[in-house]
Design an enzyme around this catalytic site. Structure first.
Site, PDB file in Angstrom:
ATOM      1  N   ASP A 110      -1.529  -5.909   0.472  1.00 41.72           N
ATOM      2  CA  ASP A 110      -2.103  -5.190  -0.521  1.00 41.72           C
ATOM      3  C   ASP A 110      -2.844  -6.145  -1.499  1.00 41.72           C
ATOM      4  O   ASP A 110      -3.966  -5.622  -1.962  1.00 41.72           O
ATOM      5  CB  ASP A 110      -1.145  -4.690  -1.425  1.00 41.72           C
ATOM      6  CG  ASP A 110      -0.119  -3.476  -0.735  1.00 41.72           C
ATOM      7  OD1 ASP A 110      -0.346  -3.321   0.520  1.00 41.72           O
ATOM      8  OD2 ASP A 110       0.765  -3.452  -1.485  1.00 41.72           O
ATOM      9  N   ASP A 196      -7.286  -2.116  -3.965  1.00 45.90           N
ATOM     10  CA  ASP A 196      -6.247  -2.898  -3.566  1.00 45.90           C
ATOM     11  C   ASP A 196      -6.841  -3.307  -1.968  1.00 45.90           C
ATOM     12  O   ASP A 196      -7.342  -2.617  -1.379  1.00 45.90           O
ATOM     13  CB  ASP A 196      -5.256  -2.072  -3.336  1.00 45.90           C
ATOM     14  CG  ASP A 196      -4.385  -1.875  -4.580  1.00 45.90           C
ATOM     15  OD1 ASP A 196      -4.560  -2.529  -5.581  1.00 45.90           O
ATOM     16  OD2 ASP A 196      -2.963  -1.414  -4.498  1.00 45.90           O
ATOM     17  N   HIS A 247      -3.876   2.960   0.091  1.00 46.19           N
ATOM     18  CA  HIS A 247      -3.947   2.422   1.460  1.00 46.19           C
ATOM     19  C   HIS A 247      -4.064   3.066   2.625  1.00 46.19           C
ATOM     20  O   HIS A 247      -3.265   4.179   2.988  1.00 46.19           O
ATOM     21  CB  HIS A 247      -2.599   1.234   1.416  1.00 46.19           C
ATOM     22  CG  HIS A 247      -2.447   0.550   0.168  1.00 46.19           C
ATOM     23  ND1 HIS A 247      -1.209   0.276  -0.385  1.00 46.19           N
ATOM     24  CD2 HIS A 247      -3.338   0.362  -1.108  1.00 46.19           C
ATOM     25  CE1 HIS A 247      -1.301  -0.337  -1.307  1.00 46.19           C
ATOM     26  NE2 HIS A 247      -2.347  -0.270  -1.875  1.00 46.19           N
ATOM     27  N   ASP A 249      -4.113   2.229   5.647  1.00 41.02           N
ATOM     28  CA  ASP A 249      -3.105   1.915   6.892  1.00 41.02           C
ATOM     29  C   ASP A 249      -1.692   2.631   7.428  1.00 41.02           C
ATOM     30  O   ASP A 249      -1.133   2.276   8.014  1.00 41.02           O
ATOM     31  CB  ASP A 249      -2.797   0.267   7.046  1.00 41.02           C
ATOM     32  CG  ASP A 249      -1.824  -0.267   5.787  1.00 41.02           C
ATOM     33  OD1 ASP A 249      -1.754   0.513   4.732  1.00 41.02           O
ATOM     34  OD2 ASP A 249      -1.473  -1.319   5.526  1.00 41.02           O
ATOM     35  N   ARG A 266      -4.339  14.277   7.642  1.00 46.32           N
ATOM     36  CA  ARG A 266      -5.571  13.611   6.731  1.00 46.32           C
ATOM     37  C   ARG A 266      -6.785  13.477   7.392  1.00 46.32           C
ATOM     38  O   ARG A 266      -7.113  12.050   7.761  1.00 46.32           O
ATOM     39  CB  ARG A 266      -4.761  12.433   6.186  1.00 46.32           C
ATOM     40  CG  ARG A 266      -3.693  12.304   5.336  1.00 46.32           C
ATOM     41  CD  ARG A 266      -2.973  11.038   5.156  1.00 46.32           C
ATOM     42  NE  ARG A 266      -1.506  11.247   4.471  1.00 46.32           N
ATOM     43  CZ  ARG A 266      -0.926  10.122   4.166  1.00 46.32           C
ATOM     44  NH1 ARG A 266      -1.440   8.904   4.477  1.00 46.32           N
ATOM     45  NH2 ARG A 266       0.323  10.221   3.852  1.00 46.32           N
ATOM     46  N   SER A 302       6.430   5.540  -0.518  1.00 43.60           N
ATOM     47  CA  SER A 302       5.197   5.676   0.441  1.00 43.60           C
ATOM     48  C   SER A 302       5.706   7.157   1.336  1.00 43.60           C
ATOM     49  O   SER A 302       6.912   7.523   1.291  1.00 43.60           O
ATOM     50  CB  SER A 302       5.390   4.837   1.400  1.00 43.60           C
ATOM     51  OG  SER A 302       5.000   3.513   0.791  1.00 43.60           O
ATOM     52  N   SER A 303       4.895   7.816   1.865  1.00 44.84           N
ATOM     53  CA  SER A 303       5.009   8.924   2.607  1.00 44.84           C
ATOM     54  C   SER A 303       5.698   8.624   3.951  1.00 44.84           C
ATOM     55  O   SER A 303       5.788   7.305   4.373  1.00 44.84           O
ATOM     56  CB  SER A 303       3.867   9.573   2.868  1.00 44.84           C
ATOM     57  OG  SER A 303       3.219   9.152   4.052  1.00 44.84           O
ATOM     58  N   CYS A 355       1.813  -3.680   6.331  1.00 39.72           N
ATOM     59  CA  CYS A 355       1.743  -3.858   4.727  1.00 39.72           C
ATOM     60  C   CYS A 355       2.495  -5.252   4.595  1.00 39.72           C
ATOM     61  O   CYS A 355       1.966  -5.763   3.502  1.00 39.72           O
ATOM     62  CB  CYS A 355       2.632  -2.989   3.987  1.00 39.72           C
ATOM     63  SG  CYS A 355       1.753  -1.031   4.300  1.00 39.72           S
TER      64      CYS A 355
END
Length: 386
Positions: A110, A196, A247, A249, A266, A302-303, A355
């Protein structure tokens, strides 16, 4: 270092990995509530999100899985370095903001990015992460002193004052939120340079930068002005069905030349996919995660698409979270050697395998993977892509 080899050298996300930094969970705290973030508990019963230091047993579990990643990478011949976590539990006060404590140093991706022979420190978008770069300064100095070709750039630090964030963003009604986010207006304003590093994905001469909750248009413009004079091309990208983008990734993951793992929920904005189609890249949807968003770890922000957050050791080898069997099977069919690893206890620290790392050295050089790109630099077109 011998001959003309450079210790700092990484042009993409897939070339054979030689040296990497893996984060640590020491001294980690729960994310504080601030204008750039509103942490929430998972699960139907809700409740107040904790504050202050994380319990030692939670830190130990995360560190055990981070150590597992270190061991795996070293068994494949990769040099692994670790940061030293500073004290994070004390309040932070600057002339323009204050927070009750910092966050963690689990996710160097990040904060830090290697672009060729250059190390770039991102300015960041959240107050609790403003000083996170300090955990990596000792390592950066070592790389910079040891490698005469290494360039070290620190992006301008934003004020993170109240004016840098949209007042009322977190209370917007759903209709307004969708309307504003489709126009790429998120919690940060367009007044200061904000990005980021994890919103950037490297493809040799080309870099994708996602406009998001954590990267704004001035941030992308700064990257263009900084990198384009060096012969690189910066492409802004957008994923309009992701209403909380943060982000790239977990959304758009290059695996090797010509192949990108994509998020079926997405898709790229209309017109942005053409760069890949014109240059014969294959975009393959990832299978759905084994967990739903409600089934993710209770403190994870996070998802469930952390399932996509894989780490390439080479164009043939990919590290994948142990439970994500459908993704492992897809990667196997695509010809990869899959290296499964338990990593779920790291999720609540902001990410997964990609990450939690910052690659400093990969074999390879600056290649052009998009020879049929129609591209105008910011100097040629001040509105290029922005």
């Amino acid at each position: 270092m011998n001959g003309t080899a450079s210790l700092v050298n990484s042009w993409n996300e897939w070339d054979p990995l030689r040296e990497i930094v893996v984060g640590v969970a020491d001294n980690a705290c729960f994310e504080p509530r601030e204008p750039g973030h509103r942490p929430q508990l998972r699960g139907k019963d809700g409740g107040a999100f904790p504050t202050g230091p994380k319990p030692p047993e939670m830190i130990d579990r995360a560190n055990e899985q981070l150590a597992g990643l270190v061991s795996l990478l070293r068994s494949h011949g990769v040099t692994v370095r670790r940061p030293e976590a500073p004290r994070l539990a004390e309040p932070v006060r600057t002339p323009s903001f204050e927070v009750p404590h910092q966050y963690c140093v689990v996710c160097p991706r990040d904060v830090m990015i290697t672009v060729g022979h250059e190390i770039v420190e991102a300015p960041m978008s959240r107050r609790a992460r403003y000083f996170e770069y300090q955990a990596y300064r000792k390592l950066v100095y070592e790389y910079w002193n040891a490698d005469p070709r290494a360039v070290w750039t620190v992006a301008p630090k934003p004020s993170m004052a109240d004016s840098m964030y949209r007042e009322g963003f977190w209370e917007w009604p759903l209709e307004k939120r969708h309307r504003e986010m489709h126009a790429s207006e998120f919690c940060v304003t367009q007044d200061e340079v904000v990005f980021d590093a994890a919103d950037i994905s490297r493809f040799g001469r080309d870099l994708l930068v996602q406009e998001s909750m954590t990267t704004n248009r001035p941030g992308i413009r700064w990257l263009k002005r900084h990198l384009e004079p060096r012969g690189l091309r910066v492409h802004p990208v957008h994923f309009p069905l992701d209403f909380f983008p943060s982000h790239i990734d977990c959304t758009f993951v290059p695996l090797r030349p010509g192949l990108v793992l994509t998020n079926p929920d997405r898709p790229l904005r209309k017109g942005e996919k053409e760069l890949f189609l014109r240059n014969d890249w294959e975009l393959i949807d990832a299978p759905r995660p084994v967990s739903s968003d409600d089934e993710m770890p209770r403190f994870c922000q996070s998802s469930a698409w952390l399932s996509m957050n894989v780490l390439s050791v080479s164009p043939e080898k990919v590290v994948c979270e142990e439970a994500e069997r459908p993704l492992q099977e897809l990667l196997d069919r695509l010809g990869f050697e899959v290296l499964p690893l338990p990593f779920r206890d790291v999720f609540e620290y902001g990410g997964s395998l990609h990450c939690a790392t910052w690659d400093v050295n990969r074999e390879g050089s600056a290649r052009d993977y998009f020879p049929r790109a129609e591209y105008r630099t910011l100097a040629e077109d001040p509105a290029a892509g922005l």
